[in-house]
Design an enzyme around this catalytic site. Structure first.
Site, PDB file in Angstrom:
ATOM      1  N   SER A   7       0.848  -1.190   0.000  1.00  0.00           N
ATOM      2  CA  SER A   7       0.000   0.000   0.000  1.00  0.00           C
ATOM      3  C   SER A   7       0.879   1.235   0.000  1.00  0.00           C
ATOM      4  O   SER A   7       1.666   1.455   0.930  1.00  0.00           O
ATOM      5  CB  SER A   7      -0.891   0.016   1.248  1.00  0.00           C
ATOM      6  OG  SER A   7      -1.409   1.315   1.427  1.00  0.00           O
ATOM      7  N   HIS A  30      -1.444  -1.340  -4.160  1.00  0.00           N
ATOM      8  CA  HIS A  30      -2.698  -0.965  -3.493  1.00  0.00           C
ATOM      9  C   HIS A  30      -2.712   0.559  -3.313  1.00  0.00           C
ATOM     10  O   HIS A  30      -1.810   1.123  -2.695  1.00  0.00           O
ATOM     11  CB  HIS A  30      -2.744  -1.685  -2.150  1.00  0.00           C
ATOM     12  CG  HIS A  30      -3.976  -1.466  -1.349  1.00  0.00           C
ATOM     13  ND1 HIS A  30      -5.086  -2.282  -1.441  1.00  0.00           N
ATOM     14  CD2 HIS A  30      -4.282  -0.546  -0.408  1.00  0.00           C
ATOM     15  CE1 HIS A  30      -6.009  -1.873  -0.580  1.00  0.00           C
ATOM     16  NE2 HIS A  30      -5.558  -0.816   0.056  1.00  0.00           N
ATOM     17  N   ASP A  32      -4.722   3.664  -1.836  1.00  0.00           N
ATOM     18  CA  ASP A  32      -5.762   4.034  -0.865  1.00  0.00           C
ATOM     19  C   ASP A  32      -6.290   5.428  -1.141  1.00  0.00           C
ATOM     20  O   ASP A  32      -5.566   6.418  -0.985  1.00  0.00           O
ATOM     21  CB  ASP A  32      -5.173   4.005   0.555  1.00  0.00           C
ATOM     22  CG  ASP A  32      -5.012   2.602   1.080  1.00  0.00           C
ATOM     23  OD1 ASP A  32      -5.992   1.840   1.031  1.00  0.00           O
ATOM     24  OD2 ASP A  32      -3.912   2.269   1.560  1.00  0.00           O
ATOM     25  N   MET A  34      -8.859   8.268   0.033  1.00  0.00           N
ATOM     26  CA  MET A  34      -9.664   8.691   1.191  1.00  0.00           C
ATOM     27  C   MET A  34     -10.198  10.097   0.942  1.00  0.00           C
ATOM     28  O   MET A  34      -9.451  10.952   0.456  1.00  0.00           O
ATOM     29  CB  MET A  34      -8.799   8.711   2.448  1.00  0.00           C
ATOM     30  CG  MET A  34      -8.127   7.393   2.757  1.00  0.00           C
ATOM     31  SD  MET A  34      -7.174   7.557   4.278  1.00  0.00           S
ATOM     32  CE  MET A  34      -6.417   5.921   4.337  1.00  0.00           C
ATOM     33  N   HIS A  63      -8.455   1.204  -3.657  1.00  0.00           N
ATOM     34  CA  HIS A  63      -9.273   1.023  -2.448  1.00  0.00           C
ATOM     35  C   HIS A  63      -9.975   2.347  -2.181  1.00  0.00           C
ATOM     36  O   HIS A  63      -9.374   3.294  -1.657  1.00  0.00           O
ATOM     37  CB  HIS A  63      -8.374   0.607  -1.275  1.00  0.00           C
ATOM     38  CG  HIS A  63      -9.132   0.385  -0.014  1.00  0.00           C
ATOM     39  ND1 HIS A  63      -8.519   0.240   1.214  1.00  0.00           N
ATOM     40  CD2 HIS A  63     -10.460   0.268   0.238  1.00  0.00           C
ATOM     41  CE1 HIS A  63      -9.449   0.049   2.152  1.00  0.00           C
ATOM     42  NE2 HIS A  63     -10.625   0.083   1.581  1.00  0.00           N
ATOM     43  N   MET A  65     -12.057   4.516  -0.278  1.00  0.00           N
ATOM     44  CA  MET A  65     -12.670   4.816   1.026  1.00  0.00           C
ATOM     45  C   MET A  65     -13.349   6.172   0.916  1.00  0.00           C
ATOM     46  O   MET A  65     -12.926   7.167   1.513  1.00  0.00           O
ATOM     47  CB  MET A  65     -11.583   4.797   2.118  1.00  0.00           C
ATOM     48  CG  MET A  65     -11.059   3.390   2.388  1.00  0.00           C
ATOM     49  SD  MET A  65      -9.549   3.400   3.369  1.00  0.00           S
ATOM     50  CE  MET A  65      -8.352   3.608   2.038  1.00  0.00           C
ATOM     51  N   MET A 134     -11.531  -5.715   5.932  1.00  0.00           N
ATOM     52  CA  MET A 134     -10.649  -4.779   6.639  1.00  0.00           C
ATOM     53  C   MET A 134     -10.301  -5.349   8.009  1.00  0.00           C
ATOM     54  O   MET A 134     -11.188  -5.743   8.775  1.00  0.00           O
ATOM     55  CB  MET A 134     -11.339  -3.424   6.837  1.00  0.00           C
ATOM     56  CG  MET A 134     -11.618  -2.631   5.576  1.00  0.00           C
ATOM     57  SD  MET A 134     -10.162  -2.171   4.630  1.00  0.00           S
ATOM     58  CE  MET A 134      -9.208  -1.222   5.820  1.00  0.00           C
ATOM     59  N   ASP A 172      -6.847  -6.261   4.575  1.00  0.00           N
ATOM     60  CA  ASP A 172      -6.175  -4.961   4.575  1.00  0.00           C
ATOM     61  C   ASP A 172      -6.118  -4.396   5.980  1.00  0.00           C
ATOM     62  O   ASP A 172      -7.143  -4.134   6.589  1.00  0.00           O
ATOM     63  CB  ASP A 172      -6.946  -4.011   3.641  1.00  0.00           C
ATOM     64  CG  ASP A 172      -6.266  -2.658   3.483  1.00  0.00           C
ATOM     65  OD1 ASP A 172      -5.141  -2.480   3.973  1.00  0.00           O
ATOM     66  OD2 ASP A 172      -6.892  -1.783   2.851  1.00  0.00           O
TER      67      ASP A 172
HETATM   68  C1  DX5 Z   1      -6.084   1.748   5.881  1.00  0.00           C
HETATM   69  C2  DX5 Z   1      -5.669   1.408   4.468  1.00  0.00           C
HETATM   70  C3  DX5 Z   1      -4.621   0.390   4.386  1.00  0.00           C
HETATM   71  C4  DX5 Z   1      -3.304   0.808   4.975  1.00  0.00           C
HETATM   72  C5  DX5 Z   1      -2.655  -0.412   5.536  1.00  0.00           C
HETATM   73  O1  DX5 Z   1      -7.242   2.502   5.839  1.00  0.00           O
HETATM   74  O2  DX5 Z   1      -6.784   0.939   3.747  1.00  0.00           O
HETATM   75  O3  DX5 Z   1      -4.436  -0.053   3.045  1.00  0.00           O
HETATM   76  O4  DX5 Z   1      -2.423   1.387   4.071  1.00  0.00           O
HETATM   77  O5  DX5 Z   1      -1.519  -0.011   6.225  1.00  0.00           O
HETATM   78  P1  DX5 Z   1      -0.773  -0.995   7.214  1.00  0.00           P
HETATM   79  O6  DX5 Z   1      -0.309  -2.169   6.414  1.00  0.00           O
HETATM   80  O7  DX5 Z   1       0.336  -0.150   7.735  1.00  0.00           O
HETATM   81  O8  DX5 Z   1      -1.768  -1.397   8.266  1.00  0.00           O
HETATM   82 ZN    ZN Z   2      -6.375   0.009   1.818  1.00  0.00          ZN
END
Ligand code: DX5
Ligand code: ZN
Length: 222
Positions: A7, A30, A32, A34, A63, A65, A134, A172
Site C-alpha cells: 500500500s 494498493h 488508498d 480517502m 481502495h 474509502m 478490513m 487490509d
Molecule cells: C487503511 C488502508 C490500508 C493501509 C494499511 O485505511 O486501507 O491499506 O495502508 O496499512 P498498514 O499495512 O500499515 O496497516
Molecule cells: Zn487500503
C-alpha cells in the site's frame, strides 16, 4: 495464488515513483483513496493515481474509502485503476456498483469494515473479482491487526469453495510478518501491507518474506 499488495499510503510521497519502483516483485499495487468524509483522513486522488500508473505496469487496486463511489469509478478507471474496491457501507446497491465497474472494463471488489457482518453479502460474492475484509478501521496505516475479522474470511472461503467461485479474498490492515500466517491459514489470497513493506529497509525483501510466510501457512501453495 498468493498476491502481495504493497500500500503506497505508507510510501514516501516526496519520492513516490522511486518507492513504487522498489517493489517490482509485488503482484499488485494498493492505492488508498480517502475523501475525509467516509473516513476521517485524506490521502490522494486521480492525479496521483495517474502518476503511479505512469511509472509501473503493475496492476493497480483502487481502495476507494469514499462516499458515492459510483460517481468516481469512471475517473479512477481513466486514471489507470485496474480494479475498483469500494465499501459496501458507502453504497445502497453494491451489486449494481460492481456491475458498473465491470461495464467500465475493470475488475470489481467490495470491502467491509471490521464491524460490518459478511453474511448479508455472501450471496452476491460471485458477482465480484475480490472481497476485501478490513482488519483495521479504515483511515490510517500502521494500526494493529484485528484477528477477530478472520471469522469473516473463513465464512467467505467456505462459501467460495462450496459455490465453486473464483472470487479472491483480500485482507487490509496490520499485515506484517507476525500476522500474515494467521490470515493465510484462514483463507486470504491477497494481502495488503503498507508499513510492513515501505517501512522496511528493503521493501522488495519485505514483500518476498511476506510471500514466503503466507505460502508456508498455506502448506506450500503458491
Ligand atoms: C487503511 C488502508 C490500508 C493501509 C494499511 O485505511 O486501507 O491499506 O495502508 O496499512 P498498514 O499495512 O500499515 O496497516
Ligand atoms: Zn487500503
Amino acid at each position: 495464488m498468493i498476491y502481495i499488495a504493497p500500500s503506497i499510503l505508507a510510501a514516501d510521497y516526496a519520492n513516490l515513483g522511486n518507492d513504487v519502483r522498489k517493489v517490482p516483485n509485488a503482484d499488485l499495487i494498493h492505492v488508498d483513496i480517502m475523501d475525509g468524509h467516509f473516513v476521517p483522513n485524506l490521502s490522494f486522488g486521480p492525479d496521483v493515481t495517474k502518476a503511479v500508473d505512469g511509472v509501473t505496469d503493475q496492476f493497480l487496486d483502487m481502495h476507494l474509502m469514499i462516499e458515492d463511489p459510483e460517481r468516481w469509478f469512471p475517473t479512477y478507471v481513466q486514471a489507470g485503476g485496474d480494479r475498483m474496491i469500494f465499501h459496501v457501507e458507502a453504497t445502497r446497491d453494491h451489486v449494481a456498483a460492481g456491475r458498473q465497474c465491470r461495464e467500465l472494463g475493470v475488475q470489481s471488489g467490495f470491502a467491509v469494515k471490521p464491524g460490518t457482518p459478511i453474511e448479508p453479502y455472501l450471496d452476491s460474492v460471485g458477482e465480484f473479482d475480490q472481497v476485501m475484509v478490513m482488519s483495521v478501521e479504515p483511515g490510517f496505516g500502521g494500526q494493529k491487526f484485528m484477528p477477530e475479522v478472520l471469522g469473516k474470511v473463513m465464512a467467505l472461503r467456505d462459501h467460495i469453495k462450496a459455490e465453486g467461485l473464483d472470487t479472491i479474498i483480500g485482507i487490509d490492515g496490520g499485515i506484517a510478518n507476525a500476522t500474515i500466517a494467521q490470515a493465510a491459514e484462514a483463507g486470504v489470497d491477497a494481502f495488503v501491507a503498507g508499513s510492513a513493506v515501505f517501512g522496511a529497509d528493503n521493501p522488495a525483501e519485505a514483500v518476498e518474506r511476506l510471500r514466503e510466510l503466507a505460502q508456508e501457512a498455506r502448506g506450500g501453495a503458491n
